[in-house]
Motif scaffolding. Sequence first.
Motif, PDB file in Angstrom:
ATOM      1  N   ASP A  30       0.918  -1.341  -0.056  1.00 40.22           N
ATOM      2  CA  ASP A  30      -0.067  -0.067  -0.142  1.00 40.22           C
ATOM      3  C   ASP A  30       0.773   1.149   0.055  1.00 40.22           C
ATOM      4  N   GLU A  31       2.159   0.967  -0.204  1.00 44.74           N
ATOM      5  CA  GLU A  31       3.063   2.049  -0.042  1.00 44.74           C
ATOM      6  C   GLU A  31       4.318   1.929  -1.123  1.00 44.74           C
ATOM      7  N   ALA A  32       4.857   2.786  -1.733  1.00 44.26           N
ATOM      8  CA  ALA A  32       6.278   2.734  -2.476  1.00 44.26           C
ATOM      9  C   ALA A  32       7.063   3.931  -2.136  1.00 44.26           C
ATOM     10  N   VAL A  33       8.388   3.587  -2.567  1.00 41.73           N
ATOM     11  CA  VAL A  33       9.600   4.561  -2.506  1.00 41.73           C
ATOM     12  C   VAL A  33      10.103   4.535  -3.854  1.00 41.73           C
ATOM     13  N   ILE A  34      10.063   5.580  -4.646  1.00 40.06           N
ATOM     14  CA  ILE A  34      10.714   5.868  -5.730  1.00 40.06           C
ATOM     15  C   ILE A  34      12.091   6.511  -5.758  1.00 40.06           C
ATOM     16  N   THR A  35      13.207   6.244  -6.460  1.00 42.94           N
ATOM     17  CA  THR A  35      14.245   6.998  -6.638  1.00 42.94           C
ATOM     18  C   THR A  35      14.798   7.556  -8.126  1.00 42.94           C
ATOM     19  N   PHE A  36      15.260   8.550  -8.108  1.00 45.19           N
ATOM     20  CA  PHE A  36      15.619   9.284  -9.754  1.00 45.19           C
ATOM     21  C   PHE A  36      16.605   9.955  -9.320  1.00 45.19           C
ATOM     22  N   GLN A  37      17.261  10.493 -10.665  1.00 40.50           N
ATOM     23  CA  GLN A  37      18.424  11.556 -10.366  1.00 40.50           C
ATOM     24  C   GLN A  37      18.088  12.607 -11.757  1.00 40.50           C
ATOM     25  N   ILE A  38      18.874  13.542 -11.389  1.00 38.90           N
ATOM     26  CA  ILE A  38      18.408  14.602 -12.574  1.00 38.90           C
ATOM     27  C   ILE A  38      20.176  14.946 -12.965  1.00 38.90           C
ATOM     28  N   VAL A  39      20.422  14.722 -14.031  1.00 38.70           N
ATOM     29  CA  VAL A  39      21.797  14.742 -14.497  1.00 38.70           C
ATOM     30  C   VAL A  39      22.034  16.080 -15.660  1.00 38.70           C
ATOM     31  N   ASN A  64      -0.075  15.982  -4.610  1.00 36.68           N
ATOM     32  CA  ASN A  64      -0.534  16.235  -3.146  1.00 36.68           C
ATOM     33  C   ASN A  64       0.573  15.420  -2.373  1.00 36.68           C
ATOM     34  N   ILE A  65       1.593  15.181  -2.809  1.00 40.23           N
ATOM     35  CA  ILE A  65       2.833  14.664  -2.192  1.00 40.23           C
ATOM     36  C   ILE A  65       3.393  15.741  -1.076  1.00 40.23           C
ATOM     37  N   PRO A  66       3.444  15.405   0.288  1.00 38.51           N
ATOM     38  CA  PRO A  66       3.909  16.289   1.094  1.00 38.51           C
ATOM     39  C   PRO A  66       5.501  16.554   0.940  1.00 38.51           C
ATOM     40  N   ASP A  67       5.874  17.687   1.264  1.00 40.61           N
ATOM     41  CA  ASP A  67       7.586  18.023   1.369  1.00 40.61           C
ATOM     42  C   ASP A  67       8.286  17.003   2.278  1.00 40.61           C
ATOM     43  N   ARG A  68       7.630  16.444   3.231  1.00 38.18           N
ATOM     44  CA  ARG A  68       8.137  15.811   4.011  1.00 38.18           C
ATOM     45  C   ARG A  68       8.678  14.479   3.564  1.00 38.18           C
ATOM     46  N   ALA A  69       7.857  14.072   2.336  1.00 41.15           N
ATOM     47  CA  ALA A  69       8.022  12.806   1.789  1.00 41.15           C
ATOM     48  C   ALA A  69       8.966  12.720   0.746  1.00 41.15           C
ATOM     49  N   ILE A  70       9.678  14.050   0.451  1.00 39.40           N
ATOM     50  CA  ILE A  70      10.598  14.058  -0.562  1.00 39.40           C
ATOM     51  C   ILE A  70      12.055  14.287   0.014  1.00 39.40           C
ATOM     52  N   THR A  71      13.046  13.390  -0.396  1.00 44.39           N
ATOM     53  CA  THR A  71      14.418  13.678   0.192  1.00 44.39           C
ATOM     54  C   THR A  71      15.186  13.847  -0.986  1.00 44.39           C
ATOM     55  N   SER A  72      15.974  15.171  -0.983  1.00 42.62           N
ATOM     56  CA  SER A  72      16.942  15.398  -2.117  1.00 42.62           C
ATOM     57  C   SER A  72      18.336  15.427  -1.349  1.00 42.62           C
ATOM     58  N   GLU A  84       8.742   9.152  -0.944  1.00 38.31           N
ATOM     59  CA  GLU A  84       7.750   8.182  -0.400  1.00 38.31           C
ATOM     60  C   GLU A  84       6.499   8.575  -0.905  1.00 38.31           C
ATOM     61  N   ILE A  85       5.789   7.594  -1.458  1.00 39.55           N
ATOM     62  CA  ILE A  85       4.121   7.463  -2.070  1.00 39.55           C
ATOM     63  C   ILE A  85       3.262   6.732  -0.926  1.00 39.55           C
ATOM     64  N   ALA A  86       2.709   7.359  -0.125  1.00 44.43           N
ATOM     65  CA  ALA A  86       1.765   6.508   0.807  1.00 44.43           C
ATOM     66  C   ALA A  86       0.343   6.260   0.218  1.00 44.43           C
ATOM     67  N   ASP A  87       0.257   6.688  -1.090  1.00 45.02           N
ATOM     68  CA  ASP A  87      -1.144   6.438  -1.721  1.00 45.02           C
ATOM     69  C   ASP A  87      -0.658   5.683  -3.054  1.00 45.02           C
ATOM     70  N   LEU A  88      -0.747   4.294  -3.126  1.00 43.66           N
ATOM     71  CA  LEU A  88      -0.477   3.692  -4.648  1.00 43.66           C
ATOM     72  C   LEU A  88      -1.157   4.254  -5.732  1.00 43.66           C
ATOM     73  N   GLN A 132      14.582   3.518  -9.662  1.00 42.36           N
ATOM     74  CA  GLN A 132      13.966   2.164  -9.088  1.00 42.36           C
ATOM     75  C   GLN A 132      12.678   2.567  -8.190  1.00 42.36           C
ATOM     76  N   SER A 133      11.877   1.607  -8.213  1.00 42.92           N
ATOM     77  CA  SER A 133      10.717   1.552  -7.123  1.00 42.92           C
ATOM     78  C   SER A 133      10.587   0.441  -6.349  1.00 42.92           C
ATOM     79  N   SER A 134      10.370   0.706  -4.939  1.00 42.73           N
ATOM     80  CA  SER A 134      10.161  -0.453  -3.985  1.00 42.73           C
ATOM     81  C   SER A 134       9.001  -0.248  -3.485  1.00 42.73           C
ATOM     82  N   PHE A 135       8.299  -1.563  -3.381  1.00 42.61           N
ATOM     83  CA  PHE A 135       6.982  -1.393  -2.339  1.00 42.61           C
ATOM     84  C   PHE A 135       6.832  -2.259  -1.283  1.00 42.61           C
ATOM     85  N   ASP A 136       5.964  -1.714  -0.370  1.00 45.45           N
ATOM     86  CA  ASP A 136       6.254  -2.100   0.915  1.00 45.45           C
ATOM     87  C   ASP A 136       4.740  -2.015   1.718  1.00 45.45           C
ATOM     88  N   SER A 137       4.396  -2.356   2.886  1.00 36.09           N
ATOM     89  CA  SER A 137       2.985  -2.346   3.357  1.00 36.09           C
ATOM     90  C   SER A 137       3.298  -1.553   4.732  1.00 36.09           C
TER      91      SER A 137
END
Length: 245
Positions: free
Chosen positions: A41-50, A78-86, A118-122, A142-147
């Motif tokens: 029911d939740e996911a974490v995505i990672t990406f990079q800007i080059v 509506n992804i909150p800022d606290r869910a984004i790590t740069s 972090e995406i709390a709503d899939l 990458q995407s990773s999924f969890d509960s």
Amino acid sequence: MLRLLTALLICCFPVAVQASSLPSFPFVTVSGESERGVMPDEAVITFQIVTFHEKSENASAQLNRTTRQALEVFADHNIPDRAITSYEISKNEVRERDSSYNQLGIIGYQFRRNFQVEIADLDKYSAIVLALLDIDYLTFQQSSFDSSQRQEVELELIAEAAAAAKQKAEQMAQGLGVTIDSVFAFNDTGSFEEFFATFGLNRAVYADMQQMRTSAPPPSVDQELFIPESIRIYKRVNVIYKVQP
């Protein structure tokens, strides 16, 4: 699904020791395993800007523009800022090379920055990923999924694995004509190798004893750019019981 791994170790069995001796009492070791499929029911995505340009200010400006585009995607969903790590921005010189790969003059500058979200709503996952893939200079990694219920599920699995280990120990004791006394040691993260290291058991001897057991590695979750129907959560409990002859 439960799978049981067992091994019987008798204290009088001749073994090689290093720093200290094995316990001075008979004991039996057992392992219990339990796993369960859980809907994520939740996911974490990672990406990079080059970005790259012959002038630093241009490469930096492009990095900032692309970052704003990505942040707009998250704001739209509506992804909150606290869910984004740069992470920290890195800057590298890019040099021309000759046929022997010797570095020559500087031809430009490369800027790079990594992000984790972090995406709390899939239900929002697919739209967010598709929007990110349309942004130039952005590489999806990458995407990773969890509960969100992982902790509760793991507690239940530990209880199931421990119960299975105890049942197996009792069955073994009955078959060998001995009685289970008490728990001497247990864990749910390591292996018996950590236990026996305390008593100076030689690694080679431990490897020989491992051959008496059938084992399988913990299941892994393949991380793909789609939402899996379920993820597997796995727990293993290792227990050492004292036995009475």
